[in-house]
Design an enzyme around this catalytic site. Structure first.
Site, PDB file in Angstrom:
ATOM      1  CG  LEU A 129      15.610 -15.151  61.998  1.00 51.15           C
ATOM      2  CD1 LEU A 129      16.200 -14.034  61.142  1.00 51.15           C
ATOM      3  CD2 LEU A 129      14.121 -14.928  62.211  1.00 51.15           C
ATOM      4  CG  ASP A 130      12.816 -21.435  59.553  1.00 47.89           C
ATOM      5  OD1 ASP A 130      13.060 -21.964  60.653  1.00 47.89           O
ATOM      6  OD2 ASP A 130      11.670 -21.289  59.104  1.00 47.89           O
ATOM      7  NE  ARG A 131      20.996 -23.467  53.952  1.00 42.81           N
ATOM      8  CZ  ARG A 131      20.570 -23.638  52.700  1.00 42.81           C
ATOM      9  NH1 ARG A 131      19.291 -23.905  52.472  1.00 42.81           N
ATOM     10  NH2 ARG A 131      21.409 -23.559  51.686  1.00 42.81           N
ATOM     11  CB  THR A 133      13.943 -16.669  57.647  1.00 42.71           C
ATOM     12  OG1 THR A 133      12.927 -17.612  57.291  1.00 42.71           O
ATOM     13  CG2 THR A 133      13.290 -15.369  58.077  1.00 42.71           C
TER      14      THR A 133
END
Length: 282
Positions: A129-131, A133
């Site tokens: 996951l992106d930072r 998210t």
């Protein structure tokens, strides 16, 4: 890691290894730094297995990268067994260290947890996951488990806060990037990318959307919703709709997959409330 099997029919060990999807590279590592034993006795790949034999495959010790130093933190682990775990990542936490985030990442926290429970292994994120998210991540404890899971379909559902009046739809647009830019684009030469969108709630200026992924491209939901005119509120990379949170709301709330060893179907869900600061600042 050690796997144990009770043999159900006569066959060569080489054929058995192939049936269980152990690659030549991993098999070579087992031969060099692990072991294969039948009824407690070391054997070679040429061994002929007999019905009711007990085969043990002992995998080599996992090596950690130098950047994976332990950093103790509170972790929301919602499932764990000897092969994998499922963790609920908070928003604004990177998954892995890089030049900006050295040791306060989820991977560093998991290494500290491994040390606390006496697990001498490293981190294998099956999904990432992106930072910004939040939500559910599968972490394989061993390379072989990661390899098996990477070949299986993982059902992933997210909740996103998007700008405007979204309608139920399937977005089927290829995603790629130009050079090494962080930003992804809809490109004819991009990789096939499919997102199913279902509206859960909406108002004049926003829609709460459930997004189910068929593919797992970097920034997929962010790129797709922006491409159809509904960027995530607060997502500066793919839109210009500001909010008080100064970031976007995207939460991986549901995972479903077949366990690579037990073959059981596992389902997990973790809801997260959308704070008012995520809404439009208009």
């Amino acid at each position: 890691m050690k796997l144990k099997f009770k043999i159900e029919q006569d066959q060569s060990l080489r054929d058995f290894i192939a049936e269980h999807d152990i690659s030549d590279k991993l098999l070579s590592a087992v031969k060099t730094n692990g072991d294969m034993r039948v009824n407690g006795i070391h054997v070679t790949i040429r061994y002929l297995l007999r019905k009711n034999d007990v085969l043990e495959i002992i995998f080599p010790q996992e090596k950690r990268g130098k950047q994976l130093s332990p950093s103790k933190m509170e972790l929301d682990i919602i499932y764990e067994d000897e092969y994998l775990l499922v963790v609920n990542k908070p928003a604004m936490m990177p998954c892995i260290p890089d030049h900006r985030y050295h040791d306060q990442t989820l991977a560093n926290g998991l290494i500290a947890y491994y040390e606390a429970i006496g697990l001498d292994s490293t981190i294998h994120f099956v999904n990432r996951l992106d930072r910004e998210t939040s939500g559910l991540l599968i972490v394989a404890k061993y390379r072989y488990i990661h390899y098996l899971l990477s070949k299986e379909h993982i059902e992933r559902k997210y909740v996103a806060l998007a700008y405007g009046h979204v309608v139920d739809q399937t977005i089927d647009l290829p995603i790629g990037r130009i050079n090494k830019n962080v930003r992804r684009e809809i490109l004819p030469i991009g990789k096939p990318s499919v997102t199913h969108c279902h509206v859960l709630k909406q108002d004049e200026n926003f829609s709460v959307v459930e997004c189910q992924l068929e593919t797992g491209r970097t920034h997929q939901i962010r790129v797709h919703l922006s491409a159809v005119g509904h960027p995530l509120i607060g997502d500066r990379l793919y839109g210009d709709i500001k909010n008080l949170a100064d970031t976007y709301f995207l939460h991986s709330y549901q995972l479903s997959f077949v366990h690579p060893i037990t073959k059981q179907t596992l389902r997990f869900a973790k809801e997260r409330k959308i704070d008012e600061t995520y809404f439009c600042n208009m």
